[in-house]
Design a protein around this motif. Structure first.
Motif, short mmCIF file in Angstrom:
data_model
loop_
_atom_site.label_atom_id
_atom_site.label_comp_id
_atom_site.label_asym_id
_atom_site.label_seq_id
_atom_site.Cartn_x
_atom_site.Cartn_y
_atom_site.Cartn_z
N ASP A 129 -1.06 -16.17 -0.41
CA ASP A 129 -0.29 -16.75 -1.52
C ASP A 129 -0.59 -16.03 -2.83
O ASP A 129 0.29 -15.86 -3.66
CB ASP A 129 -0.54 -18.25 -1.63
CG ASP A 129 -1.97 -18.58 -2.04
OD1 ASP A 129 -2.88 -17.93 -1.50
OD2 ASP A 129 -2.17 -19.47 -2.88
N LYS A 185 4.25 -19.54 -5.99
CA LYS A 185 2.83 -19.70 -5.72
C LYS A 185 2.32 -20.99 -6.38
O LYS A 185 1.56 -21.75 -5.80
CB LYS A 185 2.06 -18.50 -6.26
CG LYS A 185 0.60 -18.53 -5.86
CD LYS A 185 -0.25 -17.72 -6.80
CE LYS A 185 -1.72 -18.01 -6.54
NZ LYS A 185 -2.57 -17.53 -7.60
N HIS A 193 -1.05 -26.01 1.51
CA HIS A 193 -2.07 -25.23 0.81
C HIS A 193 -3.43 -25.90 0.91
O HIS A 193 -4.44 -25.26 1.25
CB HIS A 193 -1.65 -25.07 -0.66
CG HIS A 193 -2.60 -24.25 -1.47
ND1 HIS A 193 -3.39 -24.80 -2.44
CD2 HIS A 193 -2.87 -22.94 -1.45
CE1 HIS A 193 -4.12 -23.84 -2.98
NE2 HIS A 193 -3.82 -22.70 -2.41
N THR A 240 1.01 -20.46 5.37
CA THR A 240 1.09 -19.86 4.05
C THR A 240 2.42 -19.12 3.97
O THR A 240 3.25 -19.25 4.88
CB THR A 240 -0.13 -18.96 3.81
OG1 THR A 240 -0.02 -18.41 2.49
CG2 THR A 240 -0.19 -17.82 4.82
N CYS A 241 2.62 -18.35 2.93
CA CYS A 241 3.93 -17.73 2.68
C CYS A 241 4.56 -17.11 3.93
O CYS A 241 5.67 -17.43 4.32
CB CYS A 241 3.83 -16.67 1.60
SG CYS A 241 2.90 -17.19 0.16
#
Lengths: 628, 232
Positions: A428, A441, A450, A463-464
């Motif tokens: 991130d 973010k 997160h 995550t991303c």
């Protein structure tokens, strides 16, 4: 008496006279002779015609009296002169200095053998040797007025008081310096450089008989001695190394190969007023090296050391990177600096043309594809070209990420390394780096995904790249393109985890997927609606928080607003039921009992009908047969 | 042959009503189940055939059909109140004690315990049950459908709690109605050996004498008695 007194006086007078004459005889004679000459020659305007040209025949008596020749009479040198005749020397007798100055014979073999003494020395103002030596350079430059020599005045030698004699020797021994002698002459002072030069490829080639090989003066200039790096390169190195006659072809070492330097970032940018690297920064200055020699600065083994002279940070990163580690472990395919940046055409991402982000892709892929480097790990790398990043780059958005933006230009560590930019917990930060996805973010940090990943150390949490893909990065516009609608794409995406039996069980996730799929929202999305709510419509995309979180879009407080985005009637309604009904018996008892009722009724009624009809059919057929 | 004699079953007006009901019902079933089973092959094929906005079109068609069906129902309400034939229809469709005995007789007959069929009138207990089921179903579906259609209006009133119930009722009632039509109605129109391959009354309006003898003997008797009277 008187007579004797007069005689005595006369005698005394004669005595005094004779004594005076004896004592001052020479002085009187000389003074009288020179004075006689000076009577005319101290006139500054005095001149005579020599072959139609006016020549000053003025002699400064003051200077002459202070010169080393002051003890001599004019006639001592100007032999056979007749003061009554004009000119005094009709026979044009040359003045012979060597009558006295026998030592000066060394001139006969010297470079100045055709010169008159007077070209350097002024006999009417002759100075002692020490003084002559001190002013020698000025004396030389009186005659040596060509540009090449006068450039000496601006040279470092001039500043450091190294005169002509420093190289050419002094006075009557002055001589030309041949090419073969240059290194030795310079080496008298520049000993360590001479030593380096003697080990250089230039020297090696020179010994091989190549007359084009440069020595000191070819680079530094003969008189205008230059020490400035860039001047040396532009006038010296490149003068020869860009000459295709001297260095033909397009192989390593050719003029074409070297010419790439001119397009490099080293040749063009200046950082903090300092000039970027020139030839000597990499190749060394006097000890110019052959790239074939394993000990040389430009060979693979010493590349990092050479580049690291300036690029310390990058080299440090490189050594810790996968590339650097592979190199250390003796992998001959591991790239060093020049594999990526080129050799002379050193490029940087700071320049958007030759080494643009879009070309970087090709370069990385030139090794990293078809599982050439990492077995079974690179099939997805070509997917980068389908990514939103690459498409944006192609459309001219130079901000879009290429390989180095995520992996680090030199850092390039594997995802398993906790210090890697692509380590799951760091992703991130990488995607959200300044200038990239900062807002996303921000939204993501604090989301349940997160916090689960970071504080609970649960690597199942996304995550991303878990959602957007690692290389084939998608944005929400392209998400679900292959499935017909964005909503479908999102539902499928979330379902990867939230409908996975294993992940739901291991992480104790609420099993909402099947409930959603049977809801009107789910059915509509499955049916191809592009308006109906997907997971993200209610839960948010990056900012996904549990309903207990007051910042959550599905917190009771915010639910009306969230639903109200699509259902204007819901704006101010306090919605009272769980959205994903997992256990109807407690969540919505009425629903539970009505459902039960209907199921029983359907089974009972339809079952009864089926039974009735089967019997009816059988009986009627039977009767029909009987009737026939 | 006596079978060439024809007996009026449905007037043109009634046939039009039936046709409206039939077509809207089929449409509602199709478009409704298309929502519930979006991955079914027949849904996919239709979607593919229609193209991009198939899902939205499905919703529109479903609502249009619902409005038409409701319109037909309202018309029917007027029909049974304000026309003589309509009032007679309701009277003939009302349940009587005979219907119970007919049912038992029928059960006895089809299970082979009795040799005689029940002597059925203009509308059998089967048809009566069907009619009132349609009345009930139309009402329930219309009501729950309206709640779901005008969700933004009703949501503040019945909340998500009520919406979930309305959704469930609409769904189960749909299954019930569809299965009833399929199992009950279609059996008697298509498979029933008395009328197979099809009872054509729904578009010809008439039954044959054979069909009358088998299905509505009591009505036949009444008609013949009336005809006999008229002749006299």
């Amino acid at each position: 008496m008187l007579k004797s007194k007069i005689a005595a006086l006369i005698l005394l007078f004669v005595f005094v006279l004779v004594t005076g004459v004896v004592v001052f005889k020479f002085n009187l004679i000389r003074a009288r002779g020179s004075d006689e000459c000076f009577a005319c020659h101290e006139d500054k305007t005095l001149a005579m015609d020599v072959n139609g040209k006016k020549k000053s025949i003025f002699v400064d008596p003051v200077l002459f009296k202070n010169s080393t020749h002051s003890a001599f009479d004019c006639k001592d040198c100007h032999e056979g002169y007749n003061p009554d005749e004009f000119p005094h020397n009709p026979k044009k007798v040359k003045i012979n200095c060597r009558g006295c100055h026998e030592k000066a014979k060394s001139l006969e073999n010297g470079v100045h053998k055709n010169n008159d003494c007077a070209d350097c020395h002024n006999p009417h103002n002759q100075k002692p040797a020490k003084e002559m030596k001190a002013n020698q350079t000025a004396t030389c430059l009186k005659c040596h007025t060509n540009r090449n020599v006068t450039d000496y005045n601006t040279s470092i030698h001039a500043k450091k008081n190294v005169g002509c004699d420093g190289c050419h020797k002094s006075g009557h021994d002055a001589k030309k310096i041949t090419k073969g002698e240059v290194v030795q002459v310079c080496g008298n002072c520049h000993g360590s450089h001479q030593k380096d030069f003697n080990n250089s490829i230039h020297q090696t080639v020179m010994k091989g008989g190549n007359k084009n090989t440069p020595t000191c003066i070819d680079c530094h200039g003969s008189h205008k001695i230059v020490g400035n790096k860039m001047s040396i390169e532009s006038i010296a190195c490149l003068k020869c190394h860009l000459d295709e006659k001297l260095f033909p072809g397009d192989q390593k070492g050719s003029a074409k190969f070297v010419a790439k330097y001119k397009t490099s970032i080293h040749s063009s940018i200046q950082i903090d007023g300092k000039q970027a690297a020139g030839c000597v920064d990499c190749h060394g200055n006097h000890m110019i090296e052959s790239t074939n020699d394993p000990t040389k600065s430009t060979v693979r083994a010493r590349m990092m050391e050479t580049c690291g002279k300036c690029h310390t940070k990058e080299i440090d990163h490189y050594y810790k990177s996968s590339h650097g580690q592979a190199y250390k472990n003796g992998d001959n395919n591991a790239p060093t600096c020049f594999q990526c940046h080129g050799e002379h055409g050193i490029n940087s991402v700071l320049r958007s043309d030759d080494f643009s982000k879009i070309n970087q892709t090709e370069m990385c892929l030139s090794c990293h594809q078809d599982n050439r480097v990492n077995k079974n790990k690179e099939t997805h790398l070509n997917d980068y070209k389908k990514s939103f990043h690459y498409i944006a780059l192609q459309n001219g958005n130079t901000k879009a990420a290429t390989c180095s933006n995520c992996h680090g230009p030199h850092e390039m560590k594997p995802a398993s390394d906790p210090e890697s930019q692509i380590y799951k917990k760091n992703v991130d930060g990488t995607c959200g780096q300044i200038g990239c996805h900062e807002q996303e973010k921000k939204d993501y940090s604090g989301s349940i995904h997160h916090t689960t990943l970071m504080s609970k150390e649960n690597s199942d949490s996304p995550t991303c790249n878990s959602c957007h893909g690692a290389h084939q990065v998608v944005n929400t516009d392209s998400l679900g393109k292959d499935q017909g609608s964005k909503q479908k794409g999102i539902v499928k995406l979330c379902s990867n985890c939230h409908a996975s039996v294993e992940l739901v069980r291991n992480n104790n996730l609420p099993n909402v997927a099947s409930n959603y799929n049977e809801s009107f929202h789910g059915l509509a999305v499955r049916g191809g609606s592009n308006k109906a709510a997907s997971c993200g419509s209610c839960h948010g995309n990056h900012n996904i928080r549990p309903s207990t979180d007051s910042l959550s879009t599905i917190n009771k407080k915010n639910l009306g607003q969230t639903c109200g985005k699509c259902h204007p009637g819901a704006d101010n309604v306090f919605l009272n039921t769980k959205m994903h009904i997992l256990k109807a018996e407690t969540d919505n008892p009425m629903l539970f009992w009505i459902t039960r009722f209907y199921i029983l009724m359907i089974i009972g009624v339809i079952g009864g009908m089926v039974l009735h009809n089967i019997l009816d059919y059988r009986r009627k057929l039977k009767e029909k047969k009987a009737g026939q | 042959m006596a079978s060439e004699e024809k007996y009026l079953r449905m007037t043109l007006n009634e046939r039009i009503q039936h046709f409206l009901l039939l077509s809207t019902f089929m449409t509602l079933v199709f478009t409704g189940f298309a929502l519930k089973y979006p991955e079914a092959f027949w849904v996919k094929w239709t979607m593919f055939f229609i193209g991009k906005n198939a899902f939205e079109l499905r919703g529109v068609v479903h609502r249009v059909a619902a409005v038409l069906m409701t319109g037909a129902s309202v018309y029917h309400l007027f029909y049974i109140i304000f026309t003589r034939r309509g009032r007679k229809l309701v009277a003939d469709l009302w349940f009587y004690k005979k219907d119970l005995t007919d049912l038992f007789q029928s059960i006895g007959y089809i299970t082979g315990k009795k040799d005689e069929r029940p002597k059925l009138g203009r509308f059998s207990y089967i048809e009566k049950a069907e009619y009132w089921a349609v009345v009930w179903g139309t009402f329930v579906m219309g009501a729950t459908g309206s709640l779901l259609w005008f969700q933004n209006y009703f949501l503040p009133i019945i909340n998500v709690y009520g919406m979930d119930i309305a959704t469930a009722v609409h769904w189960y009632e749909a299954i019930l109605a569809s299965l009833a039509i399929l199992v009950w109605h279609f059996y008697f129109i298509f498979m029933n050996p008395d009328v197979a391959p099809m009872n054509k009354a729904w578009f010809t309006g008439y039954l044959t004498r054979h069909q009358m003898e088998n299905e509505h003997p009591l009505e036949l008797e009444e008609i013949e008695a009336r005809q006999h009277k008229e002749k006299l």
